[in-house]
Write an enzyme that holds these catalytic residues in place. Structure first.
Site, mmCIF file in Angstrom:
data_model
loop_
_atom_site.group_PDB
_atom_site.id
_atom_site.type_symbol
_atom_site.label_atom_id
_atom_site.label_comp_id
_atom_site.label_asym_id
_atom_site.label_seq_id
_atom_site.Cartn_x
_atom_site.Cartn_y
_atom_site.Cartn_z
ATOM 1 N NE ARG A 71 -3.501 -2.563 2.678
ATOM 2 C CZ ARG A 71 -4.270 -2.688 4.027
ATOM 3 N NH1 ARG A 71 -4.190 -1.858 5.107
ATOM 4 N NH2 ARG A 71 -5.024 -3.602 3.775
ATOM 5 C CG ASP B 176 2.222 6.155 2.895
ATOM 6 O OD1 ASP B 176 1.283 4.972 3.121
ATOM 7 O OD2 ASP B 176 3.499 6.108 3.452
ATOM 8 C CE1 TYR C 145 7.677 1.209 -1.422
ATOM 9 C CE2 TYR C 145 8.755 -0.864 -0.323
ATOM 10 C CZ TYR C 145 7.687 -0.323 -0.703
ATOM 11 O OH TYR C 145 6.209 -0.477 -0.576
ATOM 12 N NE ARG D 31 7.147 9.514 3.548
ATOM 13 C CZ ARG D 31 6.000 9.973 3.697
ATOM 14 N NH1 ARG D 31 4.765 9.229 3.396
ATOM 15 N NH2 ARG D 31 5.537 11.183 3.971
#
Length: 251
Positions: A53, A55, A116, A203
């Site tokens: 999921r 963001d 990522y 992050r």
């Protein structure tokens, strides 16, 4: 005739979306856009499962999803289905591939690793044409110190300190198999590969490494934050626009 399980790989610019997951208070989600089109095609509700999921504001180069189509759609091949989706999807979402999958395949549950990429602009001004796809830090980074800090983070650890959720019912242990830092001219790219990631984990890891790169904290302090399991000891949460889901891997 049983229903069909379709696996798709897609890319999207997350700038104007409220994330991947369908929500009741907004129609601007990636999952929602896909399901709207599939429902019109199939004549019934079709639930799309994503590998993760992302963001609000986060992008994807290689998101993977799957969905089950009723037997009434048997006449449409996977390639025709890909073309149909791309015909009706907005220009900032594209299906790269579509294929038949085994009945039990699940894009999230069967994933063995995800990668990522986080992109940081160290120059004083962002490239105008890249402004939505890079974090404009505008300061030089000490890459060598960031690599030393990253070495403490690789491996299997409890990453509770790098999660935005204060209460987690499930385990916060993850295996981060690699963190690679590269410079592409003035853009620093951080690539994180692991078997799974917590909410905002990439992050927060990025924000922590940025603080090391700016000499606001030592590489050793990153290890202290990791073993403390205390969110307050880790760095800031880097903004979403620099983050991309790069790829998802399966057995």
């Amino acid at each position: 005739m049983p229903d069909r399980n379709i696996k798709i790989t897609l890319q999207y610019d997350g700038s104007r979306y409220d994330g991947w997951q369908k929500q009741g208070n907004t129609d601007k989600t990636i999952q929602g856009k896909l399901e709207q089109i599939l429902e019109k095609m199939a004549g019934q509700t079709v639930e799309v499962h994503g590998s993760g999921r992302t963001d609000a504001g986060v992008h994807a180069w290689g998101q993977v999803a799957n969905f089950h189509l009723p037997a009434s759609c048997a006449g449409m091949s996977a390639e025709e289905l890909k073309a149909y989706l791309n015909r009706y999807l907005p220009d900032d979402i594209a299906v790269l591939s579509a294929q038949e999958a085994g009945t039990r395949f699940h894009s999230r549950l069967n994933a063995v690793s995800k990668t990522y990429c986080y992109r940081i602009e160290t120059a004083a001004k962002k490239n105008v044409f890249e402004r939505r796809y890079v974090y404009g830090l505008g300061e030089p980074l000490d890459i060598a110190s960031m690599r030393r800090a990253a070495a403490y983070l690789t491996g299997e650890h409890d990453f509770k300190a790098f999660c935005s959720l204060k209460r987690m019912k499930k385990s916060t242990v993850r295996n981060l198999t690699a963190i690679e830092l590269t410079m592409q001219e003035s853009v620093c790219e951080l690539h994180f590969r692991g078997n799974g990631f917590l909410y905002n984990m990439v992050r927060i890891l990025t924000g922590t490494l940025i603080e090391v790169g700016l000499h606001k904290r030592t590489p050793e302090s990153v290890a202290e934050a990791l073993f403390s399991c205390d969110r307050a000891l880790a760095g800031f949460t880097a903004p979403p626009e620099g983050l991309f889901l790069e790829r998802v891997e399966y057995e």
